[in-house]
Design a protein around this motif. Sequence first.
Motif, PDB file in Angstrom:
ATOM      1  N   PRO A  42       0.817  -1.230   0.000  1.00 20.78           N
ATOM      2  CA  PRO A  42       0.000   0.000   0.000  1.00 20.78           C
ATOM      3  C   PRO A  42       0.843   1.269   0.000  1.00 20.78           C
ATOM      4  O   PRO A  42       0.514   2.246  -0.665  1.00 20.78           O
ATOM      5  CB  PRO A  42      -0.822  -0.137   1.290  1.00 20.78           C
ATOM      6  CG  PRO A  42      -0.897  -1.601   1.528  1.00 20.78           C
ATOM      7  CD  PRO A  42       0.441  -2.132   1.100  1.00 20.78           C
ATOM      8  N   GLU A  43       1.960   1.253   0.744  1.00 18.40           N
ATOM      9  CA  GLU A  43       2.822   2.430   0.786  1.00 18.40           C
ATOM     10  C   GLU A  43       3.497   2.666  -0.559  1.00 18.40           C
ATOM     11  O   GLU A  43       3.623   3.807  -1.023  1.00 18.40           O
ATOM     12  CB  GLU A  43       3.880   2.268   1.881  1.00 18.40           C
ATOM     13  CG  GLU A  43       4.800   3.473   2.012  1.00 18.40           C
ATOM     14  CD  GLU A  43       5.857   3.282   3.067  1.00 18.40           C
ATOM     15  OE1 GLU A  43       6.933   3.900   2.941  1.00 18.40           O
ATOM     16  OE2 GLU A  43       5.621   2.517   4.019  1.00 18.40           O
ATOM     17  N   ILE A  44       3.952   1.580  -1.193  1.00 16.15           N
ATOM     18  CA  ILE A  44       4.574   1.697  -2.509  1.00 16.15           C
ATOM     19  C   ILE A  44       3.581   2.292  -3.511  1.00 16.15           C
ATOM     20  O   ILE A  44       3.927   3.155  -4.317  1.00 16.15           O
ATOM     21  CB  ILE A  44       5.073   0.319  -2.986  1.00 16.15           C
ATOM     22  CG1 ILE A  44       6.262  -0.147  -2.129  1.00 16.15           C
ATOM     23  CG2 ILE A  44       5.486   0.365  -4.463  1.00 16.15           C
ATOM     24  CD1 ILE A  44       6.722  -1.554  -2.418  1.00 16.15           C
ATOM     25  N   GLN A  45       2.352   1.829  -3.456  1.00 17.10           N
ATOM     26  CA  GLN A  45       1.318   2.348  -4.360  1.00 17.10           C
ATOM     27  C   GLN A  45       1.047   3.823  -4.108  1.00 17.10           C
ATOM     28  O   GLN A  45       0.839   4.589  -5.053  1.00 17.10           O
ATOM     29  CB  GLN A  45       0.040   1.521  -4.211  1.00 17.10           C
ATOM     30  CG  GLN A  45       0.175   0.098  -4.744  1.00 17.10           C
ATOM     31  CD  GLN A  45      -0.996  -0.786  -4.390  1.00 17.10           C
ATOM     32  OE1 GLN A  45      -1.680  -0.562  -3.379  1.00 17.10           O
ATOM     33  NE2 GLN A  45      -1.243  -1.806  -5.201  1.00 17.10           N
ATOM     34  N   TYR A  49       6.316   4.545  -6.756  1.00 15.65           N
ATOM     35  CA  TYR A  49       7.529   3.958  -7.338  1.00 15.65           C
ATOM     36  C   TYR A  49       8.096   2.905  -6.387  1.00 15.65           C
ATOM     37  O   TYR A  49       7.775   2.879  -5.200  1.00 15.65           O
ATOM     38  CB  TYR A  49       8.591   5.029  -7.620  1.00 15.65           C
ATOM     39  CG  TYR A  49       9.106   5.729  -6.390  1.00 15.65           C
ATOM     40  CD1 TYR A  49      10.187   5.226  -5.662  1.00 15.65           C
ATOM     41  CD2 TYR A  49       8.516   6.912  -5.944  1.00 15.65           C
ATOM     42  CE1 TYR A  49      10.653   5.856  -4.528  1.00 15.65           C
ATOM     43  CE2 TYR A  49       8.980   7.560  -4.806  1.00 15.65           C
ATOM     44  CZ  TYR A  49      10.050   7.032  -4.104  1.00 15.65           C
ATOM     45  OH  TYR A  49      10.511   7.658  -2.974  1.00 15.65           O
ATOM     46  N   ILE A  50       8.937   2.021  -6.956  1.00 14.95           N
ATOM     47  CA  ILE A  50       9.656   1.041  -6.149  1.00 14.95           C
ATOM     48  C   ILE A  50      11.147   1.356  -6.228  1.00 14.95           C
ATOM     49  O   ILE A  50      11.631   1.887  -7.236  1.00 14.95           O
ATOM     50  CB  ILE A  50       9.394  -0.408  -6.607  1.00 14.95           C
ATOM     51  CG1 ILE A  50       9.732  -0.591  -8.100  1.00 14.95           C
ATOM     52  CG2 ILE A  50       7.967  -0.822  -6.331  1.00 14.95           C
ATOM     53  CD1 ILE A  50       9.602  -2.033  -8.579  1.00 14.95           C
ATOM     54  N   LEU A  85       3.317  -3.760 -11.423  1.00 11.10           N
ATOM     55  CA  LEU A  85       2.865  -3.455 -10.071  1.00 11.10           C
ATOM     56  C   LEU A  85       2.283  -2.049  -9.946  1.00 11.10           C
ATOM     57  O   LEU A  85       1.353  -1.826  -9.167  1.00 11.10           O
ATOM     58  CB  LEU A  85       4.016  -3.609  -9.074  1.00 11.10           C
ATOM     59  CG  LEU A  85       4.197  -4.990  -8.417  1.00 11.10           C
ATOM     60  CD1 LEU A  85       4.418  -6.077  -9.457  1.00 11.10           C
ATOM     61  CD2 LEU A  85       5.353  -4.968  -7.428  1.00 11.10           C
ATOM     62  N   LEU A  86       2.835  -1.102 -10.753  1.00 14.74           N
ATOM     63  CA  LEU A  86       2.430   0.295 -10.601  1.00 14.74           C
ATOM     64  C   LEU A  86       1.922   0.941 -11.881  1.00 14.74           C
ATOM     65  O   LEU A  86       1.512   2.101 -11.865  1.00 14.74           O
ATOM     66  CB  LEU A  86       3.606   1.112 -10.045  1.00 14.74           C
ATOM     67  CG  LEU A  86       4.092   0.684  -8.651  1.00 14.74           C
ATOM     68  CD1 LEU A  86       5.368   1.414  -8.290  1.00 14.74           C
ATOM     69  CD2 LEU A  86       3.019   0.938  -7.610  1.00 14.74           C
ATOM     70  N   GLY A  87       1.972   0.199 -12.990  1.00 22.02           N
ATOM     71  CA  GLY A  87       1.401   0.725 -14.226  1.00 22.02           C
ATOM     72  C   GLY A  87       2.359   1.511 -15.105  1.00 22.02           C
ATOM     73  O   GLY A  87       1.993   1.914 -16.207  1.00 22.02           O
ATOM     74  N   LYS A  88       3.628   1.718 -14.656  1.00 23.02           N
ATOM     75  CA  LYS A  88       4.587   2.478 -15.456  1.00 23.02           C
ATOM     76  C   LYS A  88       5.975   1.852 -15.328  1.00 23.02           C
ATOM     77  O   LYS A  88       6.432   1.589 -14.213  1.00 23.02           O
ATOM     78  CB  LYS A  88       4.657   3.933 -14.986  1.00 23.02           C
ATOM     79  CG  LYS A  88       3.376   4.726 -15.166  1.00 23.02           C
ATOM     80  CD  LYS A  88       3.564   6.177 -14.748  1.00 23.02           C
ATOM     81  CE  LYS A  88       3.876   6.282 -13.267  1.00 23.02           C
ATOM     82  NZ  LYS A  88       4.040   7.714 -12.851  1.00 23.02           N
ATOM     83  N   ALA A  89       6.636   1.632 -16.461  1.00 20.56           N
ATOM     84  CA  ALA A  89       7.966   1.020 -16.441  1.00 20.56           C
ATOM     85  C   ALA A  89       8.993   1.934 -15.789  1.00 20.56           C
ATOM     86  O   ALA A  89      10.015   1.460 -15.282  1.00 20.56           O
ATOM     87  CB  ALA A  89       8.406   0.674 -17.858  1.00 20.56           C
ATOM     88  N   ASP A  90       8.744   3.245 -15.797  1.00 22.47           N
ATOM     89  CA  ASP A  90       9.696   4.178 -15.196  1.00 22.47           C
ATOM     90  C   ASP A  90       9.371   4.487 -13.735  1.00 22.47           C
ATOM     91  O   ASP A  90       9.988   5.362 -13.130  1.00 22.47           O
ATOM     92  CB  ASP A  90       9.780   5.472 -16.006  1.00 22.47           C
ATOM     93  CG  ASP A  90       8.442   6.207 -16.081  1.00 22.47           C
ATOM     94  OD1 ASP A  90       7.421   5.651 -15.623  1.00 22.47           O
ATOM     95  OD2 ASP A  90       8.425   7.334 -16.608  1.00 22.47           O
TER      96      ASP A  90
END
Length: 273
Positions: A42-45, A49-50, A85-90
């Motif tokens: 949840p925090e990453i979302q 970003y990771i 996981l987040l919808g963006k490769a960057d």
Amino acid sequence: MNNGCNRWQIISRLHLVLSATIICIFCVFFGSGLAASAAPMPEIQRRGYITVAVKDNLPPLGFKDGNGKLQGLEIDLAQRLAADLLGKADAVKLKPVMNRDRLSAVFDHKVDMAIARVTATESRSRLVSFSVPYYYDGTVLVTKDASIQQLRDLKKQKIAVLNHSSAIAEVRYYIPDADLVGVNSYKEAQKQIENNTVIAFAADSSVLSGWVQQNPKYRILPTKLSTAPLSVVMPKGLQYDEFRREVNEAIASYIANGWLKERIKYWGLFNSQ
């Protein structure tokens, strides 16, 4: 006598209450700080970003190209995970690390994960969690001698091995009558081959794959002497269950749909599977 016992009972109870209070204060000031630096899903979302520890000097897994941009199989994997996981490769921050810092970066919550040529082992799993493997590393042999095609061709030949490496036992097992020559680095091994002091060099396939790409006259023999699973390193703890599950499911899908196989082939990694 009873008054003395009562007095000690009261003192003991006060001691327990005080100890519990100190523990609670410690948890508030120190425990919450550690949790804040960690990054459950949840925090990453929320932050978008990771953070990933990677190698920047190990082609073709993770390295900087001529323009200083990070490239390689592990970089591709980090960006693909960010996309899924987040919808963006960057949506990923890549943090180059030295070998000695690969596990501690995750254990100390400095990054969300490490994709940095880490072999999953039982001893390491006591400190961190591992994903399903994304590549199977292992000991292989490289040579520039065209007459060497199979392991049996190395009978009674001189083979370079890194001092104190697991390759020593593996070569002795498969080629017991080989003459092993200890070296301290890949550079020293190459010098020994160039000078014809040794006929082959035994080391990790992931490293030798990049070595062969830079030195086309060398070949990796088709037999792998050992298998070592490379996995994504993630933190332990119940709060990371969702994060670990999503990463594992993503990597499993990359294996099933052939994406990982294609990227392994693209980067020229030795693959005897």
